[in-house]
Design a protein around this motif. Sequence first.
Motif, PDB file in Angstrom:
ATOM      1  N   PHE A  37       0.816  -1.212   0.000  1.00 50.27           N
ATOM      2  CA  PHE A  37       0.000   0.000   0.000  1.00 50.27           C
ATOM      3  C   PHE A  37       0.852   1.266   0.000  1.00 50.27           C
ATOM      4  O   PHE A  37       0.412   2.326  -0.401  1.00 50.27           O
ATOM      5  CB  PHE A  37      -0.949   0.018   1.201  1.00 50.27           C
ATOM      6  N   GLU A  38       2.089   1.095   0.463  1.00 46.14           N
ATOM      7  CA  GLU A  38       2.978   2.245   0.585  1.00 46.14           C
ATOM      8  C   GLU A  38       3.086   3.066  -0.709  1.00 46.14           C
ATOM      9  O   GLU A  38       2.944   4.287  -0.671  1.00 46.14           O
ATOM     10  CB  GLU A  38       4.353   1.741   1.025  1.00 46.14           C
ATOM     11  N   PRO A  39       3.297   2.401  -1.870  1.00 43.16           N
ATOM     12  CA  PRO A  39       3.417   3.194  -3.109  1.00 43.16           C
ATOM     13  C   PRO A  39       2.178   4.029  -3.371  1.00 43.16           C
ATOM     14  O   PRO A  39       2.283   5.196  -3.777  1.00 43.16           O
ATOM     15  CB  PRO A  39       3.614   2.136  -4.197  1.00 43.16           C
ATOM     16  N   LEU A  40       1.010   3.467  -3.092  1.00 37.88           N
ATOM     17  CA  LEU A  40      -0.224   4.236  -3.307  1.00 37.88           C
ATOM     18  C   LEU A  40      -0.233   5.477  -2.441  1.00 37.88           C
ATOM     19  O   LEU A  40      -0.595   6.568  -2.888  1.00 37.88           O
ATOM     20  CB  LEU A  40      -1.444   3.359  -2.992  1.00 37.88           C
ATOM     21  N   PHE A  41       0.184   5.299  -1.179  1.00 42.43           N
ATOM     22  CA  PHE A  41       0.202   6.451  -0.278  1.00 42.43           C
ATOM     23  C   PHE A  41       1.152   7.526  -0.813  1.00 42.43           C
ATOM     24  O   PHE A  41       0.816   8.707  -0.853  1.00 42.43           O
ATOM     25  CB  PHE A  41       0.644   6.028   1.134  1.00 42.43           C
ATOM     26  N   TYR A  42       2.337   7.092  -1.207  1.00 45.14           N
ATOM     27  CA  TYR A  42       3.321   8.035  -1.731  1.00 45.14           C
ATOM     28  C   TYR A  42       2.776   8.767  -2.952  1.00 45.14           C
ATOM     29  O   TYR A  42       2.771   9.987  -3.030  1.00 45.14           O
ATOM     30  CB  TYR A  42       4.595   7.294  -2.151  1.00 45.14           C
ATOM     31  N   LEU A  43       2.317   7.962  -3.921  1.00 48.32           N
ATOM     32  CA  LEU A  43       1.928   8.551  -5.203  1.00 48.32           C
ATOM     33  C   LEU A  43       0.703   9.435  -5.064  1.00 48.32           C
ATOM     34  O   LEU A  43       0.616  10.500  -5.673  1.00 48.32           O
ATOM     35  CB  LEU A  43       1.674   7.448  -6.226  1.00 48.32           C
ATOM     36  N   LEU A  44      -0.243   8.990  -4.246  1.00 51.25           N
ATOM     37  CA  LEU A  44      -1.473   9.769  -4.111  1.00 51.25           C
ATOM     38  C   LEU A  44      -1.232  11.052  -3.336  1.00 51.25           C
ATOM     39  O   LEU A  44      -1.680  12.128  -3.725  1.00 51.25           O
ATOM     40  CB  LEU A  44      -2.561   8.938  -3.439  1.00 51.25           C
ATOM     41  N   SER A  45      -0.486  10.936  -2.208  1.00 49.82           N
ATOM     42  CA  SER A  45      -0.322  12.123  -1.354  1.00 49.82           C
ATOM     43  C   SER A  45       0.513  13.194  -2.050  1.00 49.82           C
ATOM     44  O   SER A  45       0.069  14.310  -2.270  1.00 49.82           O
ATOM     45  CB  SER A  45       0.304  11.729  -0.024  1.00 49.82           C
ATOM     46  N   ILE A  46       1.737  12.843  -2.411  1.00 49.31           N
ATOM     47  CA  ILE A  46       2.646  13.843  -2.961  1.00 49.31           C
ATOM     48  C   ILE A  46       2.353  14.084  -4.440  1.00 49.31           C
ATOM     49  O   ILE A  46       2.256  15.221  -4.897  1.00 49.31           O
ATOM     50  CB  ILE A  46       4.106  13.422  -2.740  1.00 49.31           C
ATOM     51  N   GLY A  47       2.167  12.990  -5.175  1.00 48.94           N
ATOM     52  CA  GLY A  47       1.936  13.123  -6.607  1.00 48.94           C
ATOM     53  C   GLY A  47       0.665  13.888  -6.914  1.00 48.94           C
ATOM     54  O   GLY A  47       0.703  14.998  -7.465  1.00 48.94           O
ATOM     55  N   LEU A  48      -0.460  13.343  -6.475  1.00 50.79           N
ATOM     56  CA  LEU A  48      -1.746  13.976  -6.795  1.00 50.79           C
ATOM     57  C   LEU A  48      -1.874  15.339  -6.158  1.00 50.79           C
ATOM     58  O   LEU A  48      -2.297  16.305  -6.792  1.00 50.79           O
ATOM     59  CB  LEU A  48      -2.898  13.085  -6.335  1.00 50.79           C
ATOM     60  N   ALA A  71       7.357  10.759  -9.348  1.00 49.00           N
ATOM     61  CA  ALA A  71       7.108   9.333  -9.064  1.00 49.00           C
ATOM     62  C   ALA A  71       8.396   8.509  -8.965  1.00 49.00           C
ATOM     63  O   ALA A  71       8.544   7.732  -8.009  1.00 49.00           O
ATOM     64  CB  ALA A  71       6.179   8.747 -10.125  1.00 49.00           C
ATOM     65  N   PRO A  72       9.372   8.642  -9.874  1.00 49.59           N
ATOM     66  CA  PRO A  72      10.607   7.862  -9.726  1.00 49.59           C
ATOM     67  C   PRO A  72      11.354   8.201  -8.433  1.00 49.59           C
ATOM     68  O   PRO A  72      11.963   7.331  -7.813  1.00 49.59           O
ATOM     69  CB  PRO A  72      11.431   8.261 -10.952  1.00 49.59           C
ATOM     70  N   GLY A  73      11.285   9.470  -8.026  1.00 50.92           N
ATOM     71  CA  GLY A  73      11.905   9.866  -6.756  1.00 50.92           C
ATOM     72  C   GLY A  73      11.257   9.156  -5.583  1.00 50.92           C
ATOM     73  O   GLY A  73      11.933   8.728  -4.638  1.00 50.92           O
ATOM     74  N   MET A  74       9.919   9.043  -5.671  1.00 50.50           N
ATOM     75  CA  MET A  74       9.195   8.335  -4.616  1.00 50.50           C
ATOM     76  C   MET A  74       9.547   6.851  -4.610  1.00 50.50           C
ATOM     77  O   MET A  74       9.660   6.226  -3.564  1.00 50.50           O
ATOM     78  CB  MET A  74       7.684   8.488  -4.828  1.00 50.50           C
ATOM     79  N   TYR A 216      20.005  10.283  -4.188  1.00 52.85           N
ATOM     80  CA  TYR A 216      19.966  11.162  -5.358  1.00 52.85           C
ATOM     81  C   TYR A 216      20.339  10.396  -6.615  1.00 52.85           C
ATOM     82  O   TYR A 216      19.678  10.489  -7.647  1.00 52.85           O
ATOM     83  CB  TYR A 216      20.920  12.358  -5.179  1.00 52.85           C
ATOM     84  N   GLN A 217      21.429   9.608  -6.528  1.00 58.72           N
ATOM     85  CA  GLN A 217      21.883   8.849  -7.698  1.00 58.72           C
ATOM     86  C   GLN A 217      20.793   7.903  -8.177  1.00 58.72           C
ATOM     87  O   GLN A 217      20.558   7.752  -9.379  1.00 58.72           O
ATOM     88  CB  GLN A 217      23.160   8.055  -7.349  1.00 58.72           C
ATOM     89  N   SER A 218      20.139   7.268  -7.213  1.00 58.01           N
ATOM     90  CA  SER A 218      19.078   6.329  -7.562  1.00 58.01           C
ATOM     91  C   SER A 218      17.888   7.055  -8.186  1.00 58.01           C
ATOM     92  O   SER A 218      17.352   6.630  -9.223  1.00 58.01           O
ATOM     93  CB  SER A 218      18.635   5.565  -6.311  1.00 58.01           C
ATOM     94  N   ALA A 219      17.473   8.165  -7.575  1.00 61.67           N
ATOM     95  CA  ALA A 219      16.318   8.906  -8.079  1.00 61.67           C
ATOM     96  C   ALA A 219      16.580   9.421  -9.494  1.00 61.67           C
ATOM     97  O   ALA A 219      15.718   9.335 -10.380  1.00 61.67           O
ATOM     98  CB  ALA A 219      15.984  10.079  -7.140  1.00 61.67           C
TER      99      ALA A 219
END
Lengths: 262, 308
Positions: A37-48, A71-74, A216-219
Motif C-alpha cells: 500500500f505504501e506506493p499508493l500512499f506516496y503517489l497519491l499524497s505527494i503526486g496527486l 514518481a521515480p523519486g518516490m 539522489y543517484q538512484s532517483a
Amino acid sequence: MLTRTLPRFGSRRSLRVFERNLTVYRSQWLMLISGFFEPLFYLLSIGLGLNHLVGPLRVGGHVVSYATFVAPGMLATSAMNGAMIDTIFNTFFRLKISHSYDAILSTPLDVTDVALGEVWWALARAGAYGASFIVCMVLLGDAGSAWVALCWPAAILTSLTFSAIGLAACTYVRSWQDFDLVTLVQLPIFLFSATFFPISLYPHWLGAIVAISPLYQSAALLRGLSLGVFQWVMLGRIAYLVVLALVGLRVAANRFRRILVP
Amino acid sequence: MTEPILQARDLVKRFGEFNAVDGVSFSVDPGESFGFLGPNGAGKTSTMRMISAVSQPTAGSLSVFGLDPRTHGPEIRGRIGVVPQEDTLELELSVRLNLEMFGRYFDIPRAILRERAIDLLAFTQLSERADDRVEDLSGGMKRRLTIARALINQPEILILDEPTTGLDPQARHLLWDRLYRLKREGVTLIITTHYMDEAEQLCDRLVVMDHGTIVASGTPRELITHHSTREVVELRFNTDSHDGYHDRLAPFAQRLEVLPDRVLLYVDEGDETLRRIHEHQITPMSALVRRSSLEDVFLRLTGRTLVD
C-alpha cells in the motif's frame, strides 16, 4: 562442494535464511501487506496533491507533469526506506536481541550464509515492492514512457545498496537509542536528495554534496529510465550504487563475523 | 577400544592478549556424559564454542567425529545439537514453528520435521503449548523448547552450556530426567555447569577448569577422593570470629578451613572426629557431619574468592 571452493560468498544454505524470514513474516502478514500500500500512499499524497500546485517541468528536453517527475523519486525513497527499516531494525533484533543468528550458526550454516541469505531476502522484498510500485505508477498515469519497466531492476539495485549499508550500519548499533542517529542521517538524505525537484534548483556547491547521496543517484537513474531519457552518466550512477553495495556487504560480513564468531 | 568421539589436545582460544582457553586436553568416548566445571570466566563457554565448530581454535588440535572443525564445520554442526547458555529462540514464531524452522537449516524435509516436532514436544512436555508464541512461555518451558530444538537433527553429541541456570527445582529435575533418557539412548552429552549437584547427577566424568586451564579431572567420586576427604564436619561456635579456633581444631582434621561463620574440618570419619572434639571439652553451638561433595572439591581447586 560450493562451500569448499567459495567459502567467502556463502552457499545454497543461505536460502534457509530467506526461508526463515519468510516464515517469520508470514506470521506478520499485515506488515507484509502494508508494503504494497505504501506506493499508493506516496503517489497519491505527494503526486496527486502537489500535481495541481506545481506546473509541468522540463526534464532533458521533455515536458512532463509534476506527478510524472516525482514518481521515480518516490520509488527510490520507498526502496531506501524499505531496505533501511528491514535491515537496520530487523537485523539488529536478530543480531543482538533475539540472537537468532547465534542459533543459526550452530547449524550447518555459517556467517557468509547468513549475510547472503539476508541479501536474497532484501532482493526478493525489493523485487515484489518495486514491481507493485511501478504497476501503481502505470495505473495512475505517472509513468513517463514504456521504459519504466527498466525501473524495476534499478529499484532492486537501489534496495540492495541500502540493504548493504543498513546491514553494515546495524552492526554498529548498540541499543535502541542509537536508532535516533539513523533517523538523523536518513531524514536529510530523504529531504535533500533532489527527489521532489530538479537538482539544478540548488546552488552549485550544494548540488555537488547532494551528488554523494545514493538516494539522489538512484532517483536520477530511475527518473531517466522512467522518462526514457538515456545518458552516459546513468552508467556512472549504476556503478556508484554497485560499488556502495559491495563495500557495504564486505563491511557487514566482516562485522558479522567479528560479532558472531569471535 | 572405541575411538573417542571428541578429542582435544593443547587447545587454545585467544582474544587479543587474553587466553580464554589456555592449552586444554581431554577426550570423550561415544555415549559418555562429560562435564566442564568451573567458575564464571574459566573458559568453559569458549571451549564449547570451539567443540561445536562455531569459533575457530587459535592453536592446538581438535577432532569431533574424527573430523577437524576448521575444515569440516558444516558437517560437524549437522551432527551435533547445541543448547546455548542464553535462549536464542525465535520470539515471533510459535513453539511448533521454532522446531520446524530450525530443522530446515539441516535440510530435513518438512514432512519428517512435522512428525519429529510432535515427538519432541511430547518428550519435553510442551505438546499443549505447540501453537503458542514463544514469548508467552515460562523460563523453564523456553529451556525445554531449546533442548527440543537441539534434538531436531537427532544429534550424536548434545552440547549443553549451563542448561539449568535460573530454573526452579521442579524444572531442573524434569530437565535432568530428560537428559538421562537421552543418555540411555546413546547420545553423548557435553555439559558445562557451576552447579555441583548437577555435575554429580549427570556426569560420568568431568574436568574442573579455572583461568582457562584444566586443574583436575576424573569421575565425580575420584575427584572427591583425590581432592577432598570422605566427610566434612561443619562446626559453628557462639563467637564473632571463628579465627581463634584454628589452632585448637587443627589436630583433629586432615585439612581445616575457617570461614567467617563456621569451621570446616575435612576428615575421613566425621562422627568419630566429633566425639573426640567433645572429649576435649570443645563445645560448638551446632555441629553437622556430611559427606564430602564436588562443591568442596570445586572450592578447594578454584578458591572462594568471587571471580566476576
